[in-house]
Enzyme design. Sequence first.
Site, mmCIF file in Angstrom:
data_model
loop_
_atom_site.group_PDB
_atom_site.id
_atom_site.type_symbol
_atom_site.label_atom_id
_atom_site.label_comp_id
_atom_site.label_asym_id
_atom_site.label_seq_id
_atom_site.Cartn_x
_atom_site.Cartn_y
_atom_site.Cartn_z
ATOM 1 N N MET A 97 0.805 -1.216 0.000
ATOM 2 C CA MET A 97 0.000 0.000 0.000
ATOM 3 C C MET A 97 0.840 1.269 0.000
ATOM 4 O O MET A 97 0.518 2.253 -0.660
ATOM 5 C CB MET A 97 -0.943 -0.010 1.203
ATOM 6 C CG MET A 97 -1.952 1.125 1.198
ATOM 7 S SD MET A 97 -3.216 0.946 2.472
ATOM 8 C CE MET A 97 -4.187 -0.403 1.803
ATOM 9 N N LYS A 98 1.948 1.254 0.727
ATOM 10 C CA LYS A 98 2.777 2.462 0.841
ATOM 11 C C LYS A 98 3.481 2.797 -0.465
ATOM 12 O O LYS A 98 3.837 3.953 -0.713
ATOM 13 C CB LYS A 98 3.797 2.305 1.958
ATOM 14 C CG LYS A 98 4.796 1.163 1.740
ATOM 15 C CD LYS A 98 5.722 0.985 2.914
ATOM 16 C CE LYS A 98 6.681 -0.180 2.691
ATOM 17 N NZ LYS A 98 7.564 -0.397 3.861
ATOM 18 N N GLY A 99 3.736 1.795 -1.303
ATOM 19 C CA GLY A 99 4.343 2.052 -2.600
ATOM 20 C C GLY A 99 5.804 2.441 -2.544
ATOM 21 O O GLY A 99 6.547 1.978 -1.693
#
Length: 261
Positions: free
Chosen positions: A130-132
Amino acid sequence: MSPRERQLIRPYGDRRDDGVMQLSFTLPVPASEKAKEAARLLVKKLGFTDVKVAAMERAADAYSFFIVYARSTVVLDYADIDVPELVIKKRGFDELNALIEEQIARKVVVFGACTGSDTHTVGIDAILNMKGFAGDYGLERYPWFEAHNLGSQMPNGELVRRAKEGRADAILVSQVVTQRDVHLENSRQFIEEAKKQGVFGQVTLLLGGPRVDHKLAIELGFDAGFGPGTKPSNVANFVVHQVMQRMGKEAKGTRYEGEPT
């Protein structure tokens, strides 16, 4: 037809076209003047001239690391190089999600893992988590993506099986360890598994890693290759367009304006 204009290039060191290159390597000998001379002679035997050993450091017991400067007479015609470039039309986070909702009308399913004996997940995490990466959201953040990160040391056959059972649109294979070209052998094994289990040509197969580029991935049998610095949005855009092409909503092989990967 006018003749093709040549673009001759040589390595650049202190000034344009001087042919100077920097080489670094390790030899299995303890650091000494004799070791330094061995490094110089080795580079000279490779066809270089004006060889200078700039640095020598002890790497381990009976091993020495060298940095060498040398001159090459090799000239390359840059205009003669033909490399396939993956060109994508970059859509932003909201725009891409809207496109999926409107044109595909279901979540895009992606499975990814670092396969074989490789224990490194930094690459696959950067794309899927999610944080990428570098302020760019990972695929888990996209509401219209269903992303499955299976982590590291995932057997090729198991990744293919689980992706097939999950009706994956794309499978991402990350290869970080490259010693003795283990990434090449493992990538070939993955393609064999994809063919054996009937997903080759049916699911978009992507390869990523520090020694990966688009040309190498294509040669190995993948649909695309993504190298160091790739942002999740690049992968997300490519996968979405591949899905749309498989659905017949875009012409196959359509090229998009954008950054080459």
